[in-house]
Design a protein around this motif. Structure first.
Motif, PDB file in Angstrom:
ATOM      1  N   PRO A 170       0.804  -1.230   0.000  1.00 57.85           N
ATOM      2  CA  PRO A 170       0.000   0.000   0.000  1.00 57.85           C
ATOM      3  C   PRO A 170       0.835   1.277   0.000  1.00 57.85           C
ATOM      4  N   ASN A 171       1.934   1.278   0.744  1.00 60.99           N
ATOM      5  CA  ASN A 171       2.749   2.491   0.798  1.00 60.99           C
ATOM      6  C   ASN A 171       3.423   2.766  -0.541  1.00 60.99           C
ATOM      7  N   LEU A 172       3.794   1.713  -1.265  1.00 59.78           N
ATOM      8  CA  LEU A 172       4.367   1.901  -2.596  1.00 59.78           C
ATOM      9  C   LEU A 172       3.343   2.530  -3.531  1.00 59.78           C
ATOM     10  N   LEU A 173       2.098   2.050  -3.492  1.00 61.27           N
ATOM     11  CA  LEU A 173       1.055   2.648  -4.329  1.00 61.27           C
ATOM     12  C   LEU A 173       0.882   4.133  -4.005  1.00 61.27           C
ATOM     13  N   CYS A 174       0.848   4.448  -2.727  1.00 63.52           N
ATOM     14  CA  CYS A 174       0.680   5.847  -2.311  1.00 63.52           C
ATOM     15  C   CYS A 174       1.870   6.694  -2.759  1.00 63.52           C
ATOM     16  N   TYR A 175       3.066   6.137  -2.620  1.00 62.81           N
ATOM     17  CA  TYR A 175       4.263   6.894  -2.998  1.00 62.81           C
ATOM     18  C   TYR A 175       4.295   7.138  -4.503  1.00 62.81           C
ATOM     19  N   LEU A 176       3.932   6.116  -5.290  1.00 55.15           N
ATOM     20  CA  LEU A 176       3.896   6.297  -6.743  1.00 55.15           C
ATOM     21  C   LEU A 176       2.916   7.400  -7.124  1.00 55.15           C
ATOM     22  N   ALA A 177       1.760   7.416  -6.469  1.00 56.61           N
ATOM     23  CA  ALA A 177       0.767   8.462  -6.744  1.00 56.61           C
ATOM     24  C   ALA A 177       1.306   9.837  -6.364  1.00 56.61           C
ATOM     25  N   MET A 178       1.939   9.909  -5.190  1.00 55.41           N
ATOM     26  CA  MET A 178       2.513  11.178  -4.742  1.00 55.41           C
ATOM     27  C   MET A 178       3.621  11.630  -5.680  1.00 55.41           C
ATOM     28  N   HIS A 179       4.481  10.685  -6.095  1.00 51.36           N
ATOM     29  CA  HIS A 179       5.624  11.018  -6.947  1.00 51.36           C
ATOM     30  C   HIS A 179       5.161  11.527  -8.308  1.00 51.36           C
ATOM     31  N   GLN A 180       4.032  10.971  -8.805  1.00 48.68           N
ATOM     32  CA  GLN A 180       3.537  11.418 -10.105  1.00 48.68           C
ATOM     33  C   GLN A 180       3.101  12.879 -10.088  1.00 48.68           C
ATOM     34  N   ASP A 181       2.715  13.346  -8.908  1.00 45.92           N
ATOM     35  CA  ASP A 181       2.246  14.732  -8.803  1.00 45.92           C
ATOM     36  C   ASP A 181       3.310  15.735  -9.224  1.00 45.92           C
ATOM     37  N   TYR A 182       4.579  15.387  -9.006  1.00 43.14           N
ATOM     38  CA  TYR A 182       5.626  16.359  -9.317  1.00 43.14           C
ATOM     39  C   TYR A 182       6.696  15.805 -10.259  1.00 43.14           C
ATOM     40  N   SER A 183       6.455  14.604 -10.803  1.00 42.50           N
ATOM     41  CA  SER A 183       7.433  14.006 -11.712  1.00 42.50           C
ATOM     42  C   SER A 183       7.192  14.467 -13.142  1.00 42.50           C
ATOM     43  N   GLU A 184       8.281  14.815 -13.861  1.00 40.64           N
ATOM     44  CA  GLU A 184       8.174  15.195 -15.268  1.00 40.64           C
ATOM     45  C   GLU A 184       7.834  13.998 -16.148  1.00 40.64           C
ATOM     46  N   SER A 185       8.236  12.790 -15.739  1.00 41.84           N
ATOM     47  CA  SER A 185       7.980  11.589 -16.518  1.00 41.84           C
ATOM     48  C   SER A 185       6.856  10.785 -15.880  1.00 41.84           C
ATOM     49  N   PHE A 186       6.532   9.646 -16.493  1.00 43.40           N
ATOM     50  CA  PHE A 186       5.511   8.816 -15.861  1.00 43.40           C
ATOM     51  C   PHE A 186       6.188   7.842 -14.902  1.00 43.40           C
ATOM     52  N   VAL A 187       5.553   7.640 -13.767  1.00 44.16           N
ATOM     53  CA  VAL A 187       6.217   6.932 -12.672  1.00 44.16           C
ATOM     54  C   VAL A 187       6.403   5.451 -12.961  1.00 44.16           C
ATOM     55  N   ALA A 188       5.679   4.903 -13.929  1.00 49.10           N
ATOM     56  CA  ALA A 188       5.872   3.489 -14.259  1.00 49.10           C
ATOM     57  C   ALA A 188       7.309   3.223 -14.695  1.00 49.10           C
ATOM     58  N   GLU A 189       7.941   4.242 -15.301  1.00 57.84           N
ATOM     59  CA  GLU A 189       9.346   4.085 -15.703  1.00 57.84           C
ATOM     60  C   GLU A 189      10.266   3.903 -14.493  1.00 57.84           C
ATOM     61  N   GLU A 190       9.870   4.430 -13.354  1.00 53.36           N
ATOM     62  CA  GLU A 190      10.710   4.377 -12.147  1.00 53.36           C
ATOM     63  C   GLU A 190      10.248   3.302 -11.159  1.00 53.36           C
ATOM     64  N   TYR A 191       9.319   2.458 -11.614  1.00 52.83           N
ATOM     65  CA  TYR A 191       8.703   1.511 -10.685  1.00 52.83           C
ATOM     66  C   TYR A 191       9.741   0.615 -10.022  1.00 52.83           C
ATOM     67  N   GLU A 192      10.617   0.022 -10.791  1.00 50.97           N
ATOM     68  CA  GLU A 192      11.579  -0.916 -10.210  1.00 50.97           C
ATOM     69  C   GLU A 192      12.468  -0.238  -9.174  1.00 50.97           C
ATOM     70  N   LYS A 193      12.906   0.977  -9.468  1.00 48.40           N
ATOM     71  CA  LYS A 193      13.742   1.707  -8.513  1.00 48.40           C
ATOM     72  C   LYS A 193      12.965   1.997  -7.228  1.00 48.40           C
ATOM     73  N   LEU A 194      11.746   2.508  -7.374  1.00 51.98           N
ATOM     74  CA  LEU A 194      10.961   2.866  -6.195  1.00 51.98           C
ATOM     75  C   LEU A 194      10.527   1.627  -5.414  1.00 51.98           C
ATOM     76  N   ALA A 195      10.273   0.541  -6.116  1.00 51.25           N
ATOM     77  CA  ALA A 195       9.857  -0.688  -5.444  1.00 51.25           C
ATOM     78  C   ALA A 195      10.980  -1.297  -4.625  1.00 51.25           C
ATOM     79  N   SER A 196      12.221  -0.863  -4.854  1.00 49.61           N
ATOM     80  CA  SER A 196      13.348  -1.387  -4.082  1.00 49.61           C
ATOM     81  C   SER A 196      13.368  -0.842  -2.657  1.00 49.61           C
TER      82      SER A 196
END
Length: 263
Positions: A23-49
């Motif tokens: 759940p926290n990863l889902l929330c973080y991805l949503a939060m990160h998308q708010d200010y990310s220039e790219s789409f967060v799916a590209e950073e999924y593996e890094k953030l999931a670590s």
């Protein structure tokens, strides 16, 4: 385990049927998308670590602690609510945003009541004590414990053993009449159920997104909420703590029991 929770009835229970794994990863991805220039799916593996604990601290620091709770609508959790009275189910179902329900129907679950009616008849034939019959009835119908209570205006009253016994006897009569209407008169369960008392225990399945669950707790955990639904909210919050402990910690510190509405 919930054994250490002080509940009104030992039969009250809540079990988790399913939940978002991270759940926290889902929330973080949503939060990160708010200010990310790219789409967060590209950073999924890094953030999931990152661990759930680390991501939990980040979402609390950057959003939840500032009352920006939109990101916690993304994870969801599903519960089986067990043995609460009909009145609690009715109150719980007033919460519709981010919440879904499926409730045990009295149209299709008549056999449990008919079995109880037959058991009571057998006990009466054996000249069983009232207390023995009462225990059987309480397996399917809920009665508050003897004690002092107060209404929403703060007016106090005492629920005595004598009154409780009368309530049990009244419910016993309703059970017998219900069985008579179905077994002897051919009534359909959805018609016969009209004479059952509202304290019948009903099981239901309910799904929340995380924000809606905490909104439920905002409204149902203050001291002026009905005691039985406070027990339900207590059990839900217990499971939420196991699922999203970092968010639960800040919730308990800033909002729990304070009659605040959802941010």
């Amino acid at each position: 385990m919930t054994d250490n929770l002080q509940l009104l009835d030992p039969r009250f229970a809540v079990t988790v049927l399913g939940k978002s794994d991270r759940p926290n990863l889902l929330c973080y991805l949503a939060m990160h998308q708010d200010y990310s220039e790219s789409f967060v799916a590209e950073e999924y593996e890094k953030l999931a670590s990152y661990s759930e604990a680390e991501l939990g601290r980040r979402i609390v620091r950057n959003c939840v602690n500032k009352m920006h709770w939109g990101i916690i609508e993304h994870p969801s959790i599903t519960f089986n609510v067990i043995n609460f009275p009909h009145s609690v189910m009715v109150q719980a179902r007033t919460h519709r945003v981010g919440v879904s329900f499926d409730c045990q129907s009295q149209r299709y679950t008549s056999q449990r009541i008919l079995h109880l009616a037959q058991k009571i008849e057998e006990l009466e034939a054996q000249s069983a004590d009232f207390d023995v019959i009462a225990q059987e009835i309480e397996s399917l119908f809920y009665f508050r414990a003897i004690g002092h209570y107060f209404d929403r205006e703060g007016n106090k009253y005492f629920y005595s053993q004598d009154t409780r016994n009368k309530d049990i006897a009244f419910t016993q009569s309703a059970i017998a009449y219900y069985a008579e209407k179905i077994n002897n008169d051919g009534y359909a369960p959805e018609h016969a159920r009209d004479i059952l008392t509202q304290n019948i225990r009903q099981h239901f399945v309910v799904s929340f997104n995380a924000r809606s669950l905490l909104h439920f707790c905002d409204l149902r955990l203050p001291k002026d909420a009905q005691s039985e639904i406070r027990d339900l909210a207590t059990l839900l919050l217990y499971h939420f703590e196991q699922w999203m402990p970092e968010v639960a910690e800040i919730y308990k510190k800033k909002r729990l029991g304070k009659n605040l509405l959802a941010p």
